[in-house]
Design an enzyme around this catalytic site. Structure first.
Site, PDB file in Angstrom:
ATOM      1  N   GLY B  10      48.637  34.400  23.632  1.00 44.39           N
ATOM      2  CA  GLY B  10      47.719  35.140  23.730  1.00 44.39           C
ATOM      3  C   GLY B  10      47.604  36.222  22.660  1.00 44.39           C
ATOM      4  O   GLY B  10      48.418  36.971  22.534  1.00 44.39           O
ATOM      5  N   ALA B  11      46.395  36.534  22.226  1.00 43.00           N
ATOM      6  CA  ALA B  11      46.248  37.417  20.936  1.00 43.00           C
ATOM      7  C   ALA B  11      45.038  38.200  21.247  1.00 43.00           C
ATOM      8  O   ALA B  11      44.299  38.680  20.367  1.00 43.00           O
ATOM      9  CB  ALA B  11      46.215  36.429  19.687  1.00 43.00           C
ATOM     10  N   ALA B  14      46.789  43.089  24.485  1.00 43.46           N
ATOM     11  CA  ALA B  14      47.981  42.991  24.931  1.00 43.46           C
ATOM     12  C   ALA B  14      48.867  42.275  24.026  1.00 43.46           C
ATOM     13  O   ALA B  14      49.934  42.654  23.791  1.00 43.46           O
ATOM     14  CB  ALA B  14      48.222  42.536  26.407  1.00 43.46           C
ATOM     15  N   ASP B 210      45.132  30.865  32.581  1.00 46.03           N
ATOM     16  CA  ASP B 210      46.167  29.917  32.139  1.00 46.03           C
ATOM     17  C   ASP B 210      47.551  30.433  32.446  1.00 46.03           C
ATOM     18  O   ASP B 210      48.271  29.611  32.843  1.00 46.03           O
ATOM     19  CB  ASP B 210      45.961  29.663  30.412  1.00 46.03           C
ATOM     20  CG  ASP B 210      44.565  29.126  30.260  1.00 46.03           C
ATOM     21  OD1 ASP B 210      43.792  28.880  30.878  1.00 46.03           O
ATOM     22  OD2 ASP B 210      44.486  28.605  28.958  1.00 46.03           O
ATOM     23  N   HIS B 231      32.054  43.762  38.814  1.00 44.43           N
ATOM     24  CA  HIS B 231      31.430  45.055  38.182  1.00 44.43           C
ATOM     25  C   HIS B 231      30.045  45.384  38.710  1.00 44.43           C
ATOM     26  O   HIS B 231      29.234  44.239  38.805  1.00 44.43           O
ATOM     27  CB  HIS B 231      31.259  44.566  36.580  1.00 44.43           C
ATOM     28  CG  HIS B 231      31.187  45.687  35.779  1.00 44.43           C
ATOM     29  ND1 HIS B 231      30.061  46.542  35.609  1.00 44.43           N
ATOM     30  CD2 HIS B 231      32.041  46.475  34.982  1.00 44.43           C
ATOM     31  CE1 HIS B 231      30.048  47.432  34.686  1.00 44.43           C
ATOM     32  NE2 HIS B 231      31.418  47.512  34.373  1.00 44.43           N
ATOM     33  N   THR B 243      27.848  48.068  30.115  1.00 44.40           N
ATOM     34  CA  THR B 243      28.922  48.899  30.180  1.00 44.40           C
ATOM     35  C   THR B 243      28.801  50.095  31.027  1.00 44.40           C
ATOM     36  O   THR B 243      27.641  50.771  31.180  1.00 44.40           O
ATOM     37  CB  THR B 243      29.321  49.603  28.810  1.00 44.40           C
ATOM     38  OG1 THR B 243      30.415  50.650  29.121  1.00 44.40           O
ATOM     39  CG2 THR B 243      28.168  50.084  28.058  1.00 44.40           C
ATOM     40  N   ARG B 275      34.271  51.537  40.815  1.00 45.41           N
ATOM     41  CA  ARG B 275      33.572  50.267  40.738  1.00 45.41           C
ATOM     42  C   ARG B 275      33.297  49.485  42.009  1.00 45.41           C
ATOM     43  O   ARG B 275      32.249  49.150  42.400  1.00 45.41           O
ATOM     44  CB  ARG B 275      34.087  49.478  39.825  1.00 45.41           C
ATOM     45  CG  ARG B 275      33.862  49.908  38.282  1.00 45.41           C
ATOM     46  CD  ARG B 275      34.534  48.984  37.392  1.00 45.41           C
ATOM     47  NE  ARG B 275      34.293  49.460  36.171  1.00 45.41           N
ATOM     48  CZ  ARG B 275      34.502  48.792  34.977  1.00 45.41           C
ATOM     49  NH1 ARG B 275      35.745  47.938  34.875  1.00 45.41           N
ATOM     50  NH2 ARG B 275      34.558  49.456  33.716  1.00 45.41           N
ATOM     51  N   HIS B 340      34.324  40.326  37.426  1.00 42.99           N
ATOM     52  CA  HIS B 340      34.519  40.951  36.032  1.00 42.99           C
ATOM     53  C   HIS B 340      36.148  41.004  35.835  1.00 42.99           C
ATOM     54  O   HIS B 340      36.388  41.029  34.576  1.00 42.99           O
ATOM     55  CB  HIS B 340      34.099  42.228  36.393  1.00 42.99           C
ATOM     56  CG  HIS B 340      34.349  43.211  34.951  1.00 42.99           C
ATOM     57  ND1 HIS B 340      33.651  42.856  33.809  1.00 42.99           N
ATOM     58  CD2 HIS B 340      34.732  44.557  34.476  1.00 42.99           C
ATOM     59  CE1 HIS B 340      34.037  43.688  32.814  1.00 42.99           C
ATOM     60  NE2 HIS B 340      34.545  44.679  33.239  1.00 42.99           N
ATOM     61  N   GLU B 364      45.781  41.422  31.408  1.00 40.10           N
ATOM     62  CA  GLU B 364      45.052  41.331  32.631  1.00 40.10           C
ATOM     63  C   GLU B 364      46.024  40.178  33.180  1.00 40.10           C
ATOM     64  O   GLU B 364      45.777  40.029  34.458  1.00 40.10           O
ATOM     65  CB  GLU B 364      43.591  40.829  32.296  1.00 40.10           C
ATOM     66  CG  GLU B 364      42.884  40.644  33.529  1.00 40.10           C
ATOM     67  CD  GLU B 364      41.307  40.462  33.067  1.00 40.10           C
ATOM     68  OE1 GLU B 364      41.038  40.604  31.837  1.00 40.10           O
ATOM     69  OE2 GLU B 364      40.668  39.944  34.057  1.00 40.10           O
ATOM     70  N   ARG B 375      40.459  48.562  39.671  1.00 43.90           N
ATOM     71  CA  ARG B 375      40.705  49.115  38.433  1.00 43.90           C
ATOM     72  C   ARG B 375      39.478  50.084  38.130  1.00 43.90           C
ATOM     73  O   ARG B 375      38.341  49.979  38.217  1.00 43.90           O
ATOM     74  CB  ARG B 375      40.857  48.003  37.264  1.00 43.90           C
ATOM     75  CG  ARG B 375      40.990  48.801  36.090  1.00 43.90           C
ATOM     76  CD  ARG B 375      41.184  47.359  34.973  1.00 43.90           C
ATOM     77  NE  ARG B 375      39.898  46.597  34.775  1.00 43.90           N
ATOM     78  CZ  ARG B 375      38.799  47.361  34.113  1.00 43.90           C
ATOM     79  NH1 ARG B 375      38.862  48.253  33.416  1.00 43.90           N
ATOM     80  NH2 ARG B 375      37.997  46.253  33.501  1.00 43.90           N
ATOM     81  N   SER B 380      41.657  49.336  31.790  1.00 49.36           N
ATOM     82  CA  SER B 380      42.061  48.185  31.223  1.00 49.36           C
ATOM     83  C   SER B 380      42.632  48.164  29.641  1.00 49.36           C
ATOM     84  O   SER B 380      43.615  47.454  29.498  1.00 49.36           O
ATOM     85  CB  SER B 380      41.112  46.962  31.541  1.00 49.36           C
ATOM     86  OG  SER B 380      39.921  47.153  30.615  1.00 49.36           O
ATOM     87  N   LEU B 381      41.986  48.651  28.906  1.00 55.12           N
ATOM     88  CA  LEU B 381      42.451  48.771  27.608  1.00 55.12           C
ATOM     89  C   LEU B 381      43.637  49.055  27.557  1.00 55.12           C
ATOM     90  O   LEU B 381      44.692  48.853  26.748  1.00 55.12           O
ATOM     91  CB  LEU B 381      41.256  49.340  26.541  1.00 55.12           C
ATOM     92  CG  LEU B 381      40.050  48.536  26.302  1.00 55.12           C
ATOM     93  CD1 LEU B 381      39.199  49.270  25.234  1.00 55.12           C
ATOM     94  CD2 LEU B 381      40.484  47.224  25.918  1.00 55.12           C
TER      95      LEU B 381
END
Lengths: 393, 562
Positions: B10-11, B14, B210, B231, B243, B275, B340, B364, B375, B380-381
């Site tokens: 995963g790229a 994270a 996955d 969300h 957003t 949220r 979300h 995530e 959250r 999250s970032l």
């Protein structure tokens, strides 16, 4: 809900067959996207139809392709619009899409049964159906511009303190999602596949315009001296039309050129001087003095000094055939009137009015950066708000 | 057989952060993703990233907001680490070149966000995730000698050695269909969430759970899988995200009568309550007939100054224009709660370690847990970067420490055979993959959404189990090797069904209402019985349940009001 026909240019590399066209009927609301249409065809009819896609919302940059000949993101192009564009393009007279609501009113120029034409992007080799090889083309060019920040010395303890406008300024290039639509549309790259191109040069501006980068000068020399660099752009606006994120790559290229000019880098096409010659001449005389334009472009201010540079003499000499052709075809005035010094002045006080226009323009230098200015024609955000940058030439 | 010390799957943020952190330790790193890295879903994070960096703000305040936002299900030791390390991470990103918004003095500027007691969200217009991810990708290009990139490679299974440690991954090169076994001393899963299990969702098509499924299949524990965030502001139909930054900039939520209904649900924080609270308020308005006929309420951004909208909410202007036909600077836009974010995931410690040696998870895909039951926006970032970095560093340390082992024989051949079997299914032998996926998504959105109750969740679970059977005979059209997306979709469907089953089982089990899990049959939070994590592990008949303690350091649970 309406039925649309997608005419997809397909290529199945393992079949041994040449590319071919295949039509798919899809049933979707006109407000849904061409990508939604492709995915419905893939889901219902043929799972081997290959397309890169992910976010569906013009953020990830996967689904660059040509729709009706225009490079774009399929997820950002509505079926209804694409249908109308296909028919404007085809010019045929015909009924609305099958199954459309009774209230359906095509635009006056629309109608027709031309399918929505979907093709892989241009300027990049096709791998399969709508999937192109971006790695050997687009990404290779991105890597060409040293695409990372090159600050000098140790970073500060806290953040770099920079002009807030400068961050907003380069955010326009940061908005690039690397979809390749501009590369696909680039006419210069069609002629010169080695052209660094709109996406990579917009990326380059993101560093050149960043006050934290310490290699601005080196970057500008590199991009200017490469024969496939910033002066290889022909100013055709295709990339600006194609860009789904309003990055306006050509504007970023023009900013690079302007900064190169400020850095004292000579433009091999002489475009920067040519523009300046025009600007100064109109300010002074109101109309174009053809007798002086070429020499002022190549050797500004030589009149009376008679000390043109070698480059200027060469440029002037090389321009002669063009000058002669222009006189012959009536595009320039004939010889006696081309003698310097006899150019007519504007009547009355008109020249003062020209000067007033210049003064006004000088006071309202604006950069069309959408993060600052909003949409074009957005009156409430109009000319009254000043920014520090000037509009690219 | 490509071999690296550390292999990252995963790229997105994270994964890229983990790869860079591992490479800094001088080990060999490979990063592998089923899409080109810049297509990863971290792109979609619009609003910003939280850090207590302003004078007068404190990590304790950030941590408390996060704990409260999590409805006390977050582990406070992990939350302390994340909030303490946040300022340094923001500065690191700034030094790498992220074009964060500046205040008038040219210093980093902030905006307000939901559930936060101070404006501590750092941002780049409303493309924060994209801006950070592209800068990290710049760094990957810069460090190409130490980090090998495998772009458009799909993972089908984790490879284990005879001792039960993770030592690699089986992959398919999407471009030519060839299968490869990659080996590594440590594998970091950073493959994102599972939003595609629900329809509609704000998540990209690639978010098919996955990593969660692959880890579950080799016996790793999952945690808090019932905690799925809806969300508050997504477009009806397509599910696109608006957003939270819009509300951070001052936008109002209105019902069909034009009432600013949040006054009744969260009198202090209004639209900027957390949220889960805002989504429930909206859903209540809609369910009780005060929404619009299309099942929405309105988000009114016209109250935000236009110049500010263009500068700070540019992406939302485009989303409104292109996908809803609405000029958000002139009229309200219709929105509703939508799937979300996956708060749950693979259970890890604060170094990203799962309970399988050699296997890490970050972002995530993981559940540390810093988000607990809900959250906070712009956390999250931060989660991806802090725990991506920690995983990368710890995985590198492991790689230096151990010898490395070989996968048990036959893992590659088994995966090849399983793909051959999918391709060999005859047309007409079963349903289409897309049909099963659609039924799954609609079922989950109906029964395992903002409001849940036993019968509905049970029905969803039964549907999921039926679909698992049907998926075994779902056929694919594409029989080729080059970019065979059809066969990948069939594998992803299997991943999604495992995710869905776990979520249903956990949602049935938690008989209380906490954070995103709101049970209409158990409407109260019940700390006495349920202040604990639900862990799931693969058993012979589906997920097996166990529980683990919530770590509490300094904030005892109290009533949650906004």
């Amino acid at each position: 809900m309406a039925t649309y026909t997608l005419k997809v240019r397909r290529f199945q590399p393992e079949s041994g067959e040449a590319p071919y066209w295949e039509e798919f009927d899809v049933d979707l609301d006109p407000s849904l996207s061409v990508l939604d249409g492709i995915l419905q065809a893939k889901d219902r009819d043929d799972g081997s139809l290959a397309v890169r896609c992910s976010c569906r919302a013009a953020i990830c940059g996967s689904c660059g392709m040509k729709v009706n000949g225009s490079s774009t993101l399929a997820c950002k192009t509505q079926l209804g619009e694409a249908h109308e564009a296909a028919n404007r393009r085809g010019g045929a007279e015909a009924p609305p899409p099958r199954g459309a609501d009774e209230e359906y009113e095509p635009e006056p120029s629309a109608g027709g049964v031309n399918p929505i034409v979907v093709e892989p992007m241009g300027n990049m080799p096709v791998i399969k159906d709508l999937i192109v090889d971006m790695e050997s083309t687009h990404w290779e060019k991105i890597r060409r511009v040293t695409p990372w920040l090159l600050p000098h010395g140790e970073p500060p303890e806290r953040e770099y303190v920079v002009d807030p406008e400068s961050m907003i300024d380069i955010t326009q290039s940061m908005a690039c999602i690397q979809c390749g639509a501009c590369v696909s549309s680039c006419l210069s790259m069609e002629a010169d596949p080695d052209f660094i191109g709109p996406a990579a040069l917009a990326k380059a501006y993101r560093f050149v315009g960043d006050p934290r980068d310490a290699e601005t000068k080196e970057r500008l020399h590199d991009l200017a001296e490469d024969p496939h660099g910033i002066y290889d752009c022909t100013h055709c606006f295709s990339c600006i039309d194609a860009c789904p994120k309003d990055v306006a790559p050509m504007d970023q290229i023009m900013r690079l050129r302007r900064k190169a000019g400020e850095e004292g880098i000579e433009d091999p096409n002489n475009g920067h001087n040519h523009v300046n010659a025009f600007v100064k001449m109109i300010e002074k005389k109101g109309t174009n003095d053809e007798a002086l334009l070429i020499q002022e472009s190549y050797a500004p201010g030589i009149k009376g000094k008679l000390k043109p540079s070698k480059g200027a003499i060469k440029g002037l000499a090389e321009s002669l055939p063009t000058v002669l052709r222009a006189i012959k075809t009536g595009k320039a005035r004939s010889l006696p009137k081309l003698i310097p010094g006899i150019h007519p002045k504007l009547p009355g006080g008109a020249q003062d009015e020209v000067k007033a226009i210049y003064a006004h323009a000088e006071e309202h230098r604006e950069e069309l950066n959408l993060y600052i200015k909003g949409e074009e024609g957005d009156e409430e955000l109009g000319a009254s708000e000043e920014t520090t940058e000037e509009r690219p030439q | 057989m490509p071999t690296h010390d550390v292999l990252v799957i995963g790229a997105g943020l994270a994964g890229q952060r983990a790869a860079l952190a591992a490479a800094e330790q001088g080990v060999s790193v490979g990063i592998l993703s089923k899409v080109h890295p810049v297509r990863s879903h971290s792109n979609a994070a619009q609003g910003g990233i939280n850090a207590a960096l302003n004078p007068g703000d404190s990590w304790e305040s950030h941590a408390f907001d996060t704990v409260k936002g999590s409805d006390y299900l977050g582990d406070q030791d992990a939350i302390e680490i994340m909030t303490r390390e946040a300022p340094e991470e923001i500065l690191h990103l700034e030094h790498l070149g992220v074009t964060f918004h500046r205040n008038e003095e040219g210093r980093l500027g902030t905006r307000a966000f939901g559930g936060a007691s101070a404006a501590r969200t750092y941002y780049v217009a409303d493309i924060t995730g994209q801006a950070i991810m592209h800068v990290l990708y710049e760094q990957l290009m810069k460090h190409s000698e130490t980090v090998a990139r495998y772009e458009e490679w799909f993972c089908t299974a984790l490879a284990m050695d005879e001792q039960g440690e993770c030592c690699g991954v089986v992959t398919r090169n999407i471009a030519d269909g060839s299968m490869q076994l990659f080996t590594a001393k440590a594998v970091i899963l950073a493959s994102g969430g599972n939003g595609q299990v629900w329809q509609p969702t704000t998540n990209a098509l690639i978010c098919t759970g996955d990593g969660i499924a692959m880890a579950y299949r080799v016996g790793a524990k999952l945690m808090d899988m019932e905690m799925i965030q809806y969300h508050p502001t997504t477009l009806a139909g397509k599910g696109f995200l608006i957003t939270e930054g819009a509300r951070g900039e001052g936008a109002h939520l209105l019902n069909a009568k034009g009432e600013r209904f949040m006054e009744r649900y969260a009198p202090n924080k209004l639209e900027l309550a957390s949220r889960d609270v805002v989504s429930r308020a909206e859903q209540t308005e809609i369910d009780e007939g005060r929404g619009f006929p299309d099942g929405t309420v309105a988000l009114d951004i016209t109250v935000v100054p236009k110049k500010r909208v263009h500068e700070a909410l540019r992406e939302i202007v485009l989303v409104g224009r292109d996908f809803a036909g609405v000029d958000i600077t002139r009229e309200p836009i219709r929105i509703k709660p939508g799937n979300h974010y996956t708060m749950g995931g693979i259970k890890t410690d604060v170094e990203g370690r799962t309970d399988i040696p050699g296997l890490y998870a970050a972002g995530e895909v993981a559940c540390v847990s810093v988000h607990g039951g809900n959250r906070l926006g712009a956390n999250s970032l931060l989660d991806t970067l802090i725990f991506g970095r920690r995983s990368g560093a710890d995985a590198a340390a492991r790689a230096k420490r151990i010898e490395g082992s070989r996968p048990a024989p036959g893992v590659l051949e088994a995966e090849e055979a399983s793909i051959d079997a999918i391709v060999a299914r005859e047309k007409g032998s079963g349903r289409r993959v897309s049909e099963i996926k659609r039924e799954l998504g609609e079922t989950m959105d109906k029964h395992v959404a903002v409001f849940r109750e036993e019968a509905g969740i049970q029905e969803a679970l039964e549907t999921v189990r039926r679909l698992k059977e049907e998926a075994k005979s779902a056929y694919v059209d594409d029989k080729g090797s080059v970019f065979n997306q059809d066969v990948l979709a069939a594998i992803e469907l299997g991943y999604m069904l495992d995710n869905a089953e776990c979520t249903c089982v956990a949602a049935l089990e938690r008989k209380e209402s906490r954070g995103a899990q709101y049970r209409t049959d158990f409407p109260e939070r019940n700390d006495a019985e349920w202040l604990k994590h639900i862990d799931l592990q693969r058993g012979d008949d589906g997920p097996e349940l166990s529980y683990s303690e919530v770590t509490i350091t300094q904030w005892e649970p109290e009533e949650r009001k906004y």
